[in-house]
Scaffold this active site. Structure first.
Site, short mmCIF file in Angstrom:
data_model
loop_
_atom_site.label_atom_id
_atom_site.label_comp_id
_atom_site.label_asym_id
_atom_site.label_seq_id
_atom_site.Cartn_x
_atom_site.Cartn_y
_atom_site.Cartn_z
N CYS A 1 -5.07 3.52 8.86
CA CYS A 1 -5.97 4.12 9.85
C CYS A 1 -5.85 3.47 11.22
O CYS A 1 -5.76 4.15 12.25
CB CYS A 1 -7.42 4.00 9.38
SG CYS A 1 -7.72 4.51 7.68
N ASP A 2 -5.85 2.13 11.23
CA ASP A 2 -5.99 1.40 12.49
C ASP A 2 -4.75 0.62 12.93
O ASP A 2 -4.71 0.09 14.04
CB ASP A 2 -7.18 0.44 12.39
CG ASP A 2 -8.47 1.16 12.05
OD1 ASP A 2 -8.76 2.18 12.70
OD2 ASP A 2 -9.18 0.72 11.14
N CYS B 1 -8.22 -0.97 6.88
CA CYS B 1 -7.27 0.11 6.59
C CYS B 1 -6.13 0.07 7.60
O CYS B 1 -6.31 0.50 8.75
CB CYS B 1 -7.98 1.47 6.64
SG CYS B 1 -6.87 2.88 6.43
#
Length: 327
Positions: free
Chosen positions: A156-157, A153
């Site tokens: 997300c990261d 992701c």
């Protein structure tokens, strides 16, 4: 006077607590766009609706920009999830948030669904809208470095890799979107696609071509992830020449599609060879009478938010028809 807001009580509108002693008309399993659509349409039909899911939005929460929801020119995954939640709160739906269903049992015409805390609930019909999860490459080193340079992701990261070198694996919409996302964060982005050409929509490919810090490698298979404590190198092989190369980098984002979250019904309803729930495209019914399915967990070809929402509505209307004609 109501002091609930001052006390910090979350406003859940008309949402209710789920009741172990109640027989629901419809139980919606999941909390993504297909699930929310199903729950709202079922509630609008006057049905008693239960819903179980971890967090409203599902996969949408892992998406940054969304530009293909008709009527909404542009939004983000988090904002769209918020609109779904706000709409859900307008109906008297029994929502058990933060939980998943671990088992579904048949009880005559009725169904029993068991949540991860061991609680059992009863319903006349079920709509499975459990979505899908990122698919892995299953190559050496991948599992060992998950969270240590291997991610699924970028939203997300991705921010952890500001000014660093990363690779994105996959040339479909999700892969190109991730590369675009990372091009504004990382120093350099290498996009590796297995096929001889990118599969993403034309508009995304045009945007990608404008990014000077993105290098695209086509017709290549990713073969191994290497590192010590964290990812350091990625091996890939040209499929035409069999030449293997090593790419030095700091992070890898794997975007090669989704795997349907159908484990809870693998021994209950018919699945296809990739694990998707097989449905009747006319009414979304599965191989078990009274159990319907919608969205990315199903065999429907198009995995799009707007399609999932339409399928969710169709599943709810089909469940209603079933209840008045067959139950």
């Amino acid at each position: 006077m109501d002091f609930s807001l001052n006390l910090g009580v979350l406003d859940e509108g008309k949402l209710q607590k789920i009741d172990e002693n109640k027989l629901y008309d419809v139980a919606v399993i999941g909390a993504g766009p297909a699930a929310v659509s199903s729950a709202i349409y079922a509630a609008r039909k006057g049905l008693a609706v239960a819903m179980v899911g971890v967090k409203v939005g599902g996969q949408v929460l892992d998406t940054n920009e969304i530009e293909n929801i008709i009527g909404t020119v542009s939004t983000t995954g988090s904002k769209f999830a918020e609109t779904l939640h706000n709409h859900l709160k307008e109906y008297e739906i029994a929502f058990k948030e933060g939980h998943v269903v671990k088992e579904i049992l048949l009880d005559g015409k009725d169904k029993i669904f068991v949540t991860d805390d061991g609680k059992k609930y009863k319903t006349k019909t079920i709509i499975l809208a459990t979505g899908a999860k990122p698919r892995s490459l299953n190559i050496p080193g991948e599992a060992e470095y998950v969270g240590k340079g291997v991610h699924y992701c970028s939203t997300c990261d991705g921010p952890f890799y500001k000014g660093l070198d990363v690779a994105v694996i996959g040339g479909g919409n999700s892969g190109v979107e991730a590369a675009l996302d990372m091009s504004g964060i990382a120093k350099n982005v290498t996009l590796i696609e297995f096929m001889p050409e990118l599969k993403a929509d034309k508009v995304l490919q045009e945007k990608l071509a404008q990014r000077e810090n993105v290098n695209v490698i086509l017709n290549s298979a990713t073969t191994e992830v290497l590192g010590t404590e964290f990812v350091e190198n990625l091996k890939y092989k040209n499929r035409a020449t069999d030449e293997e190369k090593t790419l030095k980098l700091d992070g890898i984002f794997i975007e090669v599609g989704l795997s349907p979250s159908s484990e809870i019904v693998k021994d209950l309803v018919e699945l296809n060879k990739v694990g998707e729930i097989v449905i009747n495209p006319l009414n979304n019914e599965t191989s078990v009478e009274g159990i319907f399915a919608a969205g990315d967990v199903t065999s429907i070809k198009q995995k799009q938010i707007i399609v999932a929402m339409g399928e969710g509505a169709k599943a709810a209307l089909s469940a209603f028809d079933y209840l008045i004609t067959k139950y």
